[in-house]
Enzyme design. Structure first.
Site, PDB file in Angstrom:
ATOM      1  N   PRO A  51       0.821  -1.227   0.000  1.00  0.00           N
ATOM      2  CA  PRO A  51       0.000   0.000   0.000  1.00  0.00           C
ATOM      3  C   PRO A  51       0.844   1.261   0.000  1.00  0.00           C
ATOM      4  CG  PRO A  51      -0.140  -1.132   2.129  1.00  0.00           C
ATOM      5  CD  PRO A  51       0.662  -2.011   1.233  1.00  0.00           C
ATOM      6  N   GLN A 106      -6.679  -2.304   3.746  1.00  0.00           N
ATOM      7  CA  GLN A 106      -5.881  -2.116   4.955  1.00  0.00           C
ATOM      8  C   GLN A 106      -6.580  -1.111   5.879  1.00  0.00           C
ATOM      9  OE1 GLN A 106      -2.216   0.327   5.360  1.00  0.00           O
ATOM     10  NE2 GLN A 106      -1.217  -1.636   5.717  1.00  0.00           N
ATOM     11  N   CYS A 136       2.473   2.286  10.175  1.00  0.00           N
ATOM     12  CA  CYS A 136       2.475   3.700   9.804  1.00  0.00           C
ATOM     13  C   CYS A 136       3.229   4.515  10.859  1.00  0.00           C
ATOM     14  CB  CYS A 136       1.043   4.212   9.658  1.00  0.00           C
ATOM     15  SG  CYS A 136       1.040   5.940   9.140  1.00  0.00           S
ATOM     16  N   LYS A 175       0.473  -5.793   8.662  1.00  0.00           N
ATOM     17  CA  LYS A 175       1.696  -5.259   8.057  1.00  0.00           C
ATOM     18  C   LYS A 175       2.402  -4.420   9.119  1.00  0.00           C
ATOM     19  CE  LYS A 175       3.517  -2.570   4.183  1.00  0.00           C
ATOM     20  NZ  LYS A 175       3.824  -1.234   4.698  1.00  0.00           N
ATOM     21  N   ASN A 237       9.388  -6.954   2.729  1.00  0.00           N
ATOM     22  CA  ASN A 237       9.113  -5.676   2.053  1.00  0.00           C
ATOM     23  C   ASN A 237      10.224  -4.661   2.342  1.00  0.00           C
ATOM     24  OD1 ASN A 237       7.449  -2.791   2.981  1.00  0.00           O
ATOM     25  ND2 ASN A 237       7.449  -3.406   0.844  1.00  0.00           N
ATOM     26  N   GLY A 238      10.483  -3.848   1.315  1.00  0.00           N
ATOM     27  CA  GLY A 238      11.371  -2.704   1.485  1.00  0.00           C
ATOM     28  C   GLY A 238      12.533  -2.697   0.506  1.00  0.00           C
ATOM     29  N   ASP A 239      12.585  -1.616  -0.276  1.00  0.00           N
ATOM     30  CA  ASP A 239      13.722  -1.357  -1.176  1.00  0.00           C
ATOM     31  C   ASP A 239      13.891  -2.380  -2.297  1.00  0.00           C
ATOM     32  OD1 ASP A 239      14.115   0.731   0.515  1.00  0.00           O
ATOM     33  OD2 ASP A 239      15.983  -0.001   1.381  1.00  0.00           O
ATOM     34  N   GLY A 261       6.407  -1.554  -3.242  1.00  0.00           N
ATOM     35  CA  GLY A 261       5.637  -0.315  -3.274  1.00  0.00           C
ATOM     36  C   GLY A 261       6.170   0.607  -4.341  1.00  0.00           C
ATOM     37  N   ARG A 262       7.209   1.379  -3.997  1.00  0.00           N
ATOM     38  CA  ARG A 262       7.695   2.419  -4.905  1.00  0.00           C
ATOM     39  C   ARG A 262       8.160   1.875  -6.246  1.00  0.00           C
ATOM     40  NH1 ARG A 262      11.552   4.888  -0.505  1.00  0.00           N
ATOM     41  NH2 ARG A 262      11.554   2.682   0.044  1.00  0.00           N
TER      42      ARG A 262
HETATM   43  C1  LIG Z   1       4.027   7.544  -0.264  1.00  0.00           C
HETATM   44  C2  LIG Z   1       3.943   6.330   0.597  1.00  0.00           C
HETATM   45  C3  LIG Z   1       2.738   5.949   1.149  1.00  0.00           C
HETATM   46  C4  LIG Z   1       2.646   4.806   1.955  1.00  0.00           C
HETATM   47  N1  LIG Z   1       1.427   4.430   2.441  1.00  0.00           N
HETATM   48  C5  LIG Z   1       1.328   3.287   3.180  1.00  0.00           C
HETATM   49  C6  LIG Z   1       0.061   2.835   3.650  1.00  0.00           C
HETATM   50  O1  LIG Z   1      -0.982   3.433   3.404  1.00  0.00           O
HETATM   51  N2  LIG Z   1       0.029   1.688   4.402  1.00  0.00           N
HETATM   52  C7  LIG Z   1       1.187   0.973   4.683  1.00  0.00           C
HETATM   53  O2  LIG Z   1       1.117  -0.053   5.362  1.00  0.00           O
HETATM   54  N3  LIG Z   1       2.371   1.380   4.227  1.00  0.00           N
HETATM   55  C8  LIG Z   1       2.477   2.490   3.473  1.00  0.00           C
HETATM   56  N4  LIG Z   1       3.682   2.873   2.987  1.00  0.00           N
HETATM   57  C9  LIG Z   1       4.848   1.988   3.183  1.00  0.00           C
HETATM   58  C10 LIG Z   1       4.988   1.024   1.988  1.00  0.00           C
HETATM   59  O3  LIG Z   1       3.882   0.160   1.879  1.00  0.00           O
HETATM   60  C11 LIG Z   1       6.261   0.199   2.082  1.00  0.00           C
HETATM   61  O4  LIG Z   1       6.233  -0.527   3.285  1.00  0.00           O
HETATM   62  C12 LIG Z   1       7.521   1.043   2.021  1.00  0.00           C
HETATM   63  O5  LIG Z   1       7.425   2.036   1.026  1.00  0.00           O
HETATM   64  C13 LIG Z   1       8.756   0.176   1.730  1.00  0.00           C
HETATM   65  O6  LIG Z   1       8.549  -0.559   0.536  1.00  0.00           O
HETATM   66  P1  LIG Z   1       9.130  -0.088  -0.904  1.00  0.00           P
HETATM   67  O7  LIG Z   1      10.598   0.187  -0.720  1.00  0.00           O
HETATM   68  O8  LIG Z   1       8.855  -1.263  -1.804  1.00  0.00           O
HETATM   69  O9  LIG Z   1       8.401   1.146  -1.310  1.00  0.00           O
HETATM   70  C14 LIG Z   1       3.800   4.026   2.209  1.00  0.00           C
HETATM   71  C15 LIG Z   1       5.030   4.410   1.662  1.00  0.00           C
HETATM   72  C16 LIG Z   1       5.110   5.547   0.854  1.00  0.00           C
HETATM   73  C17 LIG Z   1       6.433   5.919   0.249  1.00  0.00           C
END
Ligand SMILES: Cc1cc2nc3c(=O)[nH]c(=O)nc-3n(C[C@H](O)[C@H](O)[C@H](O)COP(=O)(O)O)c2cc1C
Length: 382
Positions: A51, A106, A136, A175, A237-239, A261-262
């Site tokens: 998310p 979520q 969060c 999460k 998850n992450g990076d 995510g990103r």
């Molecule tokens: C702009 C933004 C919004 C996010 N919103 C949520 C969210 O609504 N719920 C959640 O559990 N994590 C949220 N996250 C965290 C991401 O789901 C993820 O855990 C985090 O970005 C690391 O993963 P990534 O490196 O693949 O982006 C958010 C992250 C970003 C950058």
């Protein structure tokens, strides 16, 4: 320290390996665990959309689903209380579509009965699975005992998770982060306790709340969560920005699935590439600049069918600006795009953008340096 506003930081699509879909690159495949199931819900792949509040909307989810490879996609975090009051904006956030399956919502909150009632409402609306936000970092949420704040309160957190699990017939996942800070890494403890009380899966962002989005994910920390449970799937998850990063996450942590995510914003073809890699060892390239423009039009089309052209065009401006900037479209054209008022004008602008191409002549559809606003450390305001 008060962080007054989000600090935009460049998210580079290629950290290691090739997220551009260079099919010639070889990335060793680990011994894959079984593709995860959340309780009785068997996922089609182990690659999940994480998310991202403001980005992982229904139109975007439909795009990544159509491109293929997504095992599960989740809405942005939704306030359980607002859901119960059927707040219009919140109801829009939980809208779905037959193509958007399996579908997870979520929710966040700190009151067990409210969270359970919200979960029951979601079951009435037809969700396949419910995810509890325990990661969060924003002070408004974590400071009120929800989100990452739940990682500091054992009894109330377990009580909340149990109440939600017992209230609904669908699988419930959580999460979370590794812990509040480096001295309180509570994720392995919580994962083990959650498994005992019936939580179906845990996704783990390999950073603490104190880290916010700084530094890099700790794969050993994720591994300790995998080792803490007996049978439920753990989603790392992450990076993860590329096939090589996903391979590393799976190899080091032994997690059962990976959520991105990103990287999905930068390269929405990444899920399909990961699935191809798992099945065959190689993968097809990401789409081109022209295909990315088509995806934009498709995303707009989903909005238009829901809201009508007038509102959809206005709503789409922000996202379109963000896409076009990431695609290195000239400032002049980006400015002109903001002024379109009809679908025809939009289509002809996209044609012009297609003809002129990006400033540096690279015609990949991958956004190589997208600006996703994240704070530098723990988050008081975002
Ligand atoms: C702009 C933004 C919004 C996010 N919103 C949520 C969210 O609504 N719920 C959640 O559990 N994590 C949220 N996250 C965290 C991401 O789901 C993820 O855990 C985090 O970005 C690391 O993963 P990534 O490196 O693949 O982006 C958010 C992250 C970003 C950058």
């Amino acid at each position: 320290m008060i962080i007054k506003s989000a600090i935009p930081r460049v998210f580079t699509a290629t950290q290691s390996g090739s997220s551009q879909g260079d099919a010639a690159a070889t990335v060793a495949r680990p011994d894959f665990a079984a593709v995860p199931s959340y309780g009785k819900l068997q996922l089609a792949t182990r690659y999940l959309l994480s998310p991202l509040a403001g980005f992982t909307t229904l139109p975007f989810r439909r795009i990544v689903r159509r491109l293929g490879g997504v095992g599960l996609a989740t809405t942005d975090l939704v306030n359980a209380r607002a859901l119960l009051s059927r707040n219009e904006k919140t109801m829009q956030m939980v809208e779905t579509h037959p193509e958007d399956r399996p579908f997870a919502v979520q929710i966040f909150g700190s009151e067990p009965s409210i969270m359970a009632e919200a979960a029951q409402l979601l079951v009435e609306l037809g969700v396949d699975t419910i995810d509890i936000n325990m990661g969060c970092p924003v002070n408004r949420i974590a400071g009120a005992g929800a989100g990452a704040g739940m990682m500091c309160n054992t009894d109330s957190t377990l009580n909340l998770a149990r109440t939600v699990v017992e209230a609904v017939p669908v699988p419930v996942s959580v999460k979370m982060r590794l812990g509040w800070d480096a001295s309180t890494l509570t994720a392995p403890f919580f994962a083990a306790e959650f498994e005992k009380l019936g939580v179906a899966a845990v996704a783990i962002h390999g950073r603490t709340r104190e880290q916010g989005f700084s530094g890099s994910v700790c794969l050993d920390g994720i591994r300790s969560v995998v080792e803490a449970v007996e049978r439920i799937p753990i989603i790392g998850n992450g990076d993860v920005r590329s096939v090589a990063d996903a391979a590393e996450m799976l190899r080091v942590t032994k997690c059962h699935g990976v959520s991105l995510g990103r990287a999905a914003l930068a390269n929405p073809w990444i899920f399909r590439q990961l699935q191809q890699w798992e099945q065959t060892g190689s993968w097809t390239p990401s789409g081109s600049f022209d295909e990315r423009l088509q995806l934009m039009l498709e995303q707009y089309g989903y909005l238009e069918s829901r809201l009508g052209a007038r509102t959809a065009i206005v709503q789409f401006r922000k996202m379109a600006h963000w896409y076009l900037k990431g695609m290195r479209v000239r400032k002049r054209l980006r400015g002109q795009f903001q002024e379109v008022t009809t679908r025809q004008e939009m289509e002809s602008m996209l044609k012009q953008i297609q003809q002129e191409g990006p400033v540096d002549g690279n015609r990949t559809g991958v956004l190589t340096d997208v600006q996703v606003a994240v704070p530098r450390g723990p988050v008081d305001k975002w």
